[in-house]
Motif scaffolding. Sequence first.
Motif, short mmCIF file in Angstrom:
data_model
loop_
_atom_site.label_atom_id
_atom_site.label_comp_id
_atom_site.label_asym_id
_atom_site.label_seq_id
_atom_site.Cartn_x
_atom_site.Cartn_y
_atom_site.Cartn_z
N ARG A 60 0.77 -1.11 0.00
CA ARG A 60 0.06 0.04 -0.13
C ARG A 60 0.86 1.00 0.05
O ARG A 60 0.24 2.19 -0.45
CB ARG A 60 -1.08 0.06 1.05
CG ARG A 60 -1.73 1.26 1.34
CD ARG A 60 -2.88 1.12 0.26
NE ARG A 60 -3.94 2.29 0.39
CZ ARG A 60 -4.85 2.15 1.20
NH1 ARG A 60 -5.36 1.08 1.93
NH2 ARG A 60 -5.76 3.31 1.54
N ALA A 61 1.96 1.29 0.72
CA ALA A 61 2.64 2.52 0.79
C ALA A 61 4.27 2.04 0.84
O ALA A 61 4.56 0.80 1.23
CB ALA A 61 2.37 3.16 2.07
N LEU A 62 5.01 2.92 0.95
CA LEU A 62 6.53 2.87 1.06
C LEU A 62 6.90 3.60 2.01
O LEU A 62 6.71 4.89 2.00
CB LEU A 62 7.36 3.13 -0.38
CG LEU A 62 8.72 2.81 -0.54
CD1 LEU A 62 8.78 1.02 -0.53
CD2 LEU A 62 9.40 3.28 -1.90
N LEU A 63 7.58 3.17 3.25
CA LEU A 63 8.38 4.03 4.09
C LEU A 63 9.72 4.26 3.85
O LEU A 63 10.53 3.27 3.67
CB LEU A 63 8.19 3.41 5.40
CG LEU A 63 6.68 3.10 5.94
CD1 LEU A 63 6.67 2.19 7.47
CD2 LEU A 63 5.73 4.08 5.97
N VAL A 64 9.92 5.46 3.84
CA VAL A 64 11.20 5.95 3.52
C VAL A 64 12.05 6.46 4.83
O VAL A 64 11.51 7.70 5.31
CB VAL A 64 11.45 7.02 2.25
CG1 VAL A 64 12.74 7.09 1.98
CG2 VAL A 64 10.79 6.26 1.03
N THR A 65 13.08 5.86 5.46
CA THR A 65 13.65 6.56 6.60
C THR A 65 15.10 7.31 6.00
O THR A 65 15.73 6.55 5.84
CB THR A 65 13.96 5.62 7.61
OG1 THR A 65 12.76 4.76 7.93
CG2 THR A 65 14.49 6.19 8.84
N PRO A 66 15.07 8.65 6.38
CA PRO A 66 16.51 9.27 5.96
C PRO A 66 17.63 8.83 6.87
O PRO A 66 17.65 8.06 8.00
CB PRO A 66 16.03 10.66 6.30
CG PRO A 66 14.92 10.80 6.44
CD PRO A 66 14.24 9.57 6.99
N PRO A 67 18.87 8.76 6.32
CA PRO A 67 19.95 7.96 6.95
C PRO A 67 20.04 8.97 8.46
O PRO A 67 19.88 9.92 8.76
CB PRO A 67 21.13 8.63 6.27
CG PRO A 67 20.63 8.84 4.81
CD PRO A 67 19.16 9.31 4.99
N ASP A 68 20.54 7.88 9.40
CA ASP A 68 20.65 8.48 10.86
C ASP A 68 19.58 8.74 11.54
O ASP A 68 19.47 9.26 12.36
CB ASP A 68 21.74 9.21 10.99
CG ASP A 68 22.93 8.88 10.46
OD1 ASP A 68 23.37 7.73 10.36
OD2 ASP A 68 23.68 9.55 9.25
N GLU A 69 18.33 8.55 10.81
CA GLU A 69 17.04 9.04 11.77
C GLU A 69 16.26 7.54 12.01
O GLU A 69 16.51 6.54 11.39
CB GLU A 69 16.16 9.82 10.75
CG GLU A 69 16.80 11.45 10.31
CD GLU A 69 16.84 12.16 11.58
OE1 GLU A 69 15.56 12.42 12.12
OE2 GLU A 69 17.67 12.26 12.12
#
Length: 216
Positions: free
Chosen positions: A174-183
Motif C-alpha cells: 500500500r505504501a513505501l516507508l522511507v527513513t532518512p540516514p541516521d534517523e
Amino acid sequence: MTYRQVLPALPVLLACCAVLTACSSHAPDGTSAAAPSGPASPTAAATGPGPADGAPTGSARPSGTGTAEQSPAEPAPQRCRTAGLKAALGPNHPGAGQSNFTLVLTNRSPHTCRMSGFPGVAFVDASGAAVTPDPERATGTRRQSVTLAPGADAWAGLSYTDPALTGVTTVTPRALLVTPPDETAALSVPWTGGRVSDTGKASVPQVTALRPGSGA
C-alpha cells in the motif's frame, strides 16, 4: 773649583730641576701618572653586538605587518531530520526485465542540512505493517555526503527484477516507508509500482546510496 765659581751656576741648575718637575707629575700614591691618550678608535667603538638601526638594546621592534581580523567560520550544516524532509517516488524507468524507481528526499526546512548513506526502505500495508523483507543495499554504490539547501533534492535508486521472470510469489504494498540516514522516523509514500516479491529469495529490491539531485 772655588766657592765663587759654583754660585753663578746654581740658578741654572734650579731652573732645570723646575722644568723636569713640571714634565713629570706624580699621582697621590707616588706613582707616575700616564699621559692622557688620544680619542678612542671609531672601529673599537662599533665593535660588539648591538641594534643595527640604533634602537635601544632589548626594545621590541615592530614587524611592520598587521594581523588581518578573521571573520568567524560559518557553522557546518546540521544533519537532515525527518521532520524537515519530504519524500516522493519517481516514475518507473523499466529496462531489460528491471523496474527502476527513484526515491527523492527534498529539504523543506528553511535551513541547509546534510545527509550521507542509504535511506531505509520498507514496503507496508494499510496498517503500516511490513509485507516484504527489507530491500537490500546495492553493492558498488559509493556513500557520499550530500548537502541540501532549502528546496534541494537528494535521490536514491530502487530497482528489482520483474517477479514474473523469477516466478516468486508477490504482494501489492500500500505504501513505501522511507527513513532518512541516521534517523528513526519514516516518511510514508504511496506505492504505485504494482506487485513486488514477498519471499526474499529472488526479485529482491535493492536501494542505492543517496546522491545530489532528483534523479530525473
